[in-house]
Scaffold this motif. Structure first.
Motif, PDB file in Angstrom:
ATOM      1  N   TYR A  78     -22.260  17.928  -1.542  1.00 54.52           N
ATOM      2  CA  TYR A  78     -22.547  16.996  -2.676  1.00 54.52           C
ATOM      3  C   TYR A  78     -23.628  16.195  -1.830  1.00 54.52           C
ATOM      4  CZ  TYR A  78     -20.662  11.742  -2.175  1.00 54.52           C
ATOM      5  OH  TYR A  78     -21.645  10.647  -2.077  1.00 54.52           O
ATOM      6  N   ARG A  79     -23.952  16.025  -0.201  1.00 52.24           N
ATOM      7  CA  ARG A  79     -24.743  15.618   0.525  1.00 52.24           C
ATOM      8  C   ARG A  79     -26.121  15.437  -0.493  1.00 52.24           C
ATOM      9  NH1 ARG A  79     -22.239  12.585   3.451  1.00 52.24           N
ATOM     10  NH2 ARG A  79     -20.257  13.082   4.697  1.00 52.24           N
ATOM     11  N   ALA A  80     -26.020  17.146  -0.591  1.00 52.94           N
ATOM     12  CA  ALA A  80     -27.706  16.787  -0.777  1.00 52.94           C
ATOM     13  C   ALA A  80     -27.921  17.219  -2.530  1.00 52.94           C
ATOM     14  CB  ALA A  80     -27.809  18.793  -1.002  1.00 52.94           C
ATOM     15  N   ALA A  81     -27.217  16.934  -3.064  1.00 49.96           N
ATOM     16  CA  ALA A  81     -27.513  16.710  -4.654  1.00 49.96           C
ATOM     17  C   ALA A  81     -27.808  15.511  -5.246  1.00 49.96           C
ATOM     18  CB  ALA A  81     -26.048  16.985  -5.581  1.00 49.96           C
ATOM     19  N   SER A  82     -28.718  14.890  -6.032  1.00 50.96           N
ATOM     20  CA  SER A  82     -29.084  14.295  -5.700  1.00 50.96           C
ATOM     21  C   SER A  82     -29.228  13.515  -7.595  1.00 50.96           C
ATOM     22  CB  SER A  82     -30.860  14.076  -5.496  1.00 50.96           C
ATOM     23  OG  SER A  82     -31.369  14.777  -6.969  1.00 50.96           O
ATOM     24  N   MET A  83     -28.454  12.008  -7.800  1.00 49.89           N
ATOM     25  CA  MET A  83     -29.229  12.018  -9.286  1.00 49.89           C
ATOM     26  C   MET A  83     -29.746  12.279 -10.460  1.00 49.89           C
ATOM     27  SD  MET A  83     -26.108  10.296  -9.230  1.00 49.89           S
ATOM     28  CE  MET A  83     -24.970   8.445 -10.363  1.00 49.89           C
ATOM     29  N   TYR A 142     -23.951   4.610 -16.966  1.00 52.47           N
ATOM     30  CA  TYR A 142     -22.283   4.992 -17.883  1.00 52.47           C
ATOM     31  C   TYR A 142     -21.890   5.369 -16.456  1.00 52.47           C
ATOM     32  CZ  TYR A 142     -23.521   5.746 -22.118  1.00 52.47           C
ATOM     33  OH  TYR A 142     -23.528   6.060 -23.600  1.00 52.47           O
ATOM     34  N   LEU A 143     -22.271   6.026 -14.846  1.00 52.70           N
ATOM     35  CA  LEU A 143     -21.052   6.434 -13.755  1.00 52.70           C
ATOM     36  C   LEU A 143     -21.933   5.525 -12.794  1.00 52.70           C
ATOM     37  CD1 LEU A 143     -21.814   9.997 -15.122  1.00 52.70           C
ATOM     38  CD2 LEU A 143     -19.003   8.908 -14.367  1.00 52.70           C
ATOM     39  N   ASN A 144     -22.684   4.649 -12.868  1.00 55.48           N
ATOM     40  CA  ASN A 144     -22.849   3.677 -11.476  1.00 55.48           C
ATOM     41  C   ASN A 144     -23.280   3.957 -10.164  1.00 55.48           C
ATOM     42  OD1 ASN A 144     -21.067   1.854 -12.799  1.00 55.48           O
ATOM     43  ND2 ASN A 144     -19.424   2.245 -12.546  1.00 55.48           N
ATOM     44  N   SER A 145     -22.990   4.799  -9.410  1.00 59.62           N
ATOM     45  CA  SER A 145     -23.106   5.629  -8.487  1.00 59.62           C
ATOM     46  C   SER A 145     -22.504   7.502  -8.123  1.00 59.62           C
ATOM     47  CB  SER A 145     -23.004   4.713  -7.275  1.00 59.62           C
ATOM     48  OG  SER A 145     -21.005   5.380  -7.031  1.00 59.62           O
ATOM     49  N   LYS A 146     -23.513   7.640  -7.161  1.00 63.80           N
ATOM     50  CA  LYS A 146     -23.269   9.190  -6.875  1.00 63.80           C
ATOM     51  C   LYS A 146     -21.369   9.334  -6.441  1.00 63.80           C
ATOM     52  CE  LYS A 146     -24.759  12.376  -3.033  1.00 63.80           C
ATOM     53  NZ  LYS A 146     -25.929  12.215  -2.669  1.00 63.80           N
ATOM     54  N   GLU A 147     -21.264   8.675  -5.849  1.00 61.63           N
ATOM     55  CA  GLU A 147     -19.691   8.671  -5.327  1.00 61.63           C
ATOM     56  C   GLU A 147     -18.875   8.449  -6.330  1.00 61.63           C
ATOM     57  OE1 GLU A 147     -16.841   5.012  -3.178  1.00 61.63           O
ATOM     58  OE2 GLU A 147     -18.210   5.959  -1.820  1.00 61.63           O
ATOM     59  N   ASP A 148     -19.384   7.445  -7.639  1.00 64.15           N
ATOM     60  CA  ASP A 148     -18.459   7.337  -8.838  1.00 64.15           C
ATOM     61  C   ASP A 148     -17.850   8.507  -9.580  1.00 64.15           C
ATOM     62  OD1 ASP A 148     -17.027   4.988  -7.911  1.00 64.15           O
ATOM     63  OD2 ASP A 148     -18.924   3.455  -9.329  1.00 64.15           O
ATOM     64  N   LEU A 149     -19.425   8.988  -9.596  1.00 64.76           N
ATOM     65  CA  LEU A 149     -19.955  10.128 -10.224  1.00 64.76           C
ATOM     66  C   LEU A 149     -18.703  11.622  -9.542  1.00 64.76           C
ATOM     67  CD1 LEU A 149     -20.799  12.036 -12.592  1.00 64.76           C
ATOM     68  CD2 LEU A 149     -23.087  12.471 -10.938  1.00 64.76           C
ATOM     69  N   PHE A 150     -19.190  11.078  -8.650  1.00 64.13           N
ATOM     70  CA  PHE A 150     -17.920  13.331  -7.997  1.00 64.13           C
ATOM     71  C   PHE A 150     -16.842  12.527  -8.146  1.00 64.13           C
ATOM     72  CE2 PHE A 150     -17.129  15.132  -3.961  1.00 64.13           C
ATOM     73  CZ  PHE A 150     -17.037  16.399  -4.168  1.00 64.13           C
ATOM     74  N   SER A 151     -16.554  11.594  -7.696  1.00 63.80           N
ATOM     75  CA  SER A 151     -15.164  11.006  -8.659  1.00 63.80           C
ATOM     76  C   SER A 151     -14.057  11.897  -9.737  1.00 63.80           C
ATOM     77  CB  SER A 151     -14.367   9.244  -8.240  1.00 63.80           C
ATOM     78  OG  SER A 151     -15.126   9.174  -6.542  1.00 63.80           O
ATOM     79  N   ALA A 152     -15.910  11.051 -10.974  1.00 58.26           N
ATOM     80  CA  ALA A 152     -15.052  11.288 -12.140  1.00 58.26           C
ATOM     81  C   ALA A 152     -14.586  13.632 -12.341  1.00 58.26           C
ATOM     82  CB  ALA A 152     -16.145  10.536 -12.954  1.00 58.26           C
ATOM     83  N   THR A 187     -13.751  17.520   1.623  1.00 56.80           N
ATOM     84  CA  THR A 187     -14.441  17.808   2.980  1.00 56.80           C
ATOM     85  C   THR A 187     -15.765  16.795   3.220  1.00 56.80           C
ATOM     86  OG1 THR A 187     -16.225  19.577   2.435  1.00 56.80           O
ATOM     87  CG2 THR A 187     -14.291  20.415   2.717  1.00 56.80           C
ATOM     88  N   HIS A 188     -15.076  15.804   2.429  1.00 59.54           N
ATOM     89  CA  HIS A 188     -16.297  14.638   2.490  1.00 59.54           C
ATOM     90  C   HIS A 188     -15.294  13.617   2.606  1.00 59.54           C
ATOM     91  CE1 HIS A 188     -19.575  16.916   2.369  1.00 59.54           C
ATOM     92  NE2 HIS A 188     -19.387  17.722   0.961  1.00 59.54           N
ATOM     93  N   GLY A 189     -14.501  13.520   3.601  1.00 66.98           N
ATOM     94  CA  GLY A 189     -13.550  11.937   3.174  1.00 66.98           C
ATOM     95  C   GLY A 189     -12.787  11.702   2.018  1.00 66.98           C
ATOM     96  N   GLU A 190     -12.063   9.949   2.329  1.00 67.42           N
ATOM     97  CA  GLU A 190     -11.824   9.740   1.149  1.00 67.42           C
ATOM     98  C   GLU A 190     -13.042   9.442   0.609  1.00 67.42           C
ATOM     99  OE1 GLU A 190      -8.800   9.114   0.436  1.00 67.42           O
ATOM    100  OE2 GLU A 190      -7.604   9.520   1.905  1.00 67.42           O
TER     101      GLU A 190
END
Length: 217
Positions: free
Chosen positions: A14-19, A36-46, A100-103
């Motif tokens: 997650y941390r190393a991956a870039s948009m 479509y997905l706003n941010s990396k956090e939103d993309l990961f949640s989706a 492993t990356h919390g809430e």
């Protein structure tokens, strides 16, 4: 885009991956990903929500309706191990990255595990009913066994996928899922059968129920 994100998150973390990298893998522009997905956090949640839903659907669809309790559990395990073997990047995201990356990512995975736990608890409860000892297994005991089974299955899937990553063929993967499910059943069902038959382990040794145990499917 979600497929590209699954692959990138699984292989880069997650941390190393870039948009930028996800957009490149998807063959689209970076602004389109953000649109479509706003941010990396939103993309990961989706990604977590989609992959969680796919795993739960595969498990529940695989269960043989109307079959004996052991067959229902066996078919569900085959569905679980087949899905994780056929979608190793998805499983890596759910089992390694999201937890492993919390809430809020861990919460998404916890919701998936809770849904699976409820399903497996119902299967074990049905098995106890078939064995004629539903009243003897406390609800907490059944739920505890279900959670233990899920944890063991997750660990076994991780081990099986690590072996698959060594370059085995797709045919081997399919066979491995069946063999892995058999390993899980051999580990779990014999103990469940004794438990449903009234046997209990204590520090003083194994104690069998007085009288004939109920038959297990």
């Amino acid at each position: 885009m979600l497929d590209a994100a699954v692959l990138t998150f699984a292989r880069r973390g997650y941390r190393a991956a870039s948009m930028d990298e996800i957009a490149e893998v998807a063959g689209v522009s970076k602004p389109l990903v953000y649109l479509y997905l706003n941010s990396k956090e939103d993309l990961f949640s989706a990604v977590i929500r989609r992959e969680s839903a796919a795993l739960v659907a595969a498990l529940t669809a695989a269960v043989e309706p109307g079959a004996a309790a052991d067959r229902r559990l066996w078919s569900g395990l085959k569905g679980f191990f087949s899905h994780t073997a056929e979608h190793p990047d998805s499983w890596a995201v759910l089992h390694q990255q999201a937890r492993t990356h919390g809430e809020p990512f861990a919460r998404e995975v916890a919701a998936m595990r809770a849904e699976i736990a409820e399903f497996v608890t119902d299967l074990i409860g049905a098995a106890a009913k078939e064995a004629g000892c539903a009243g003897e297994l406390a609800e907490r005991e059944v739920a505890g066994v279900a959670h233990a089974l899920i944890g063991a299955a997750e660990s076994l899937a991780e081990w099986a996928n690590a072996r698959t990553d060594e370059g085995a063929s797709g045919e081997w993967e399919h066979s491995s899922a069946k063999d892995t499910a058999a390993t899980m059943m051999n580990f779990a069902w014999a103990g469940l059968g004794r438990l449903m038959g009234g046997a209990r382990w204590t520090p003083g040794g194994l104690v069998d129920r007085v009288g004939p145990p109920g038959a297990v499917g």
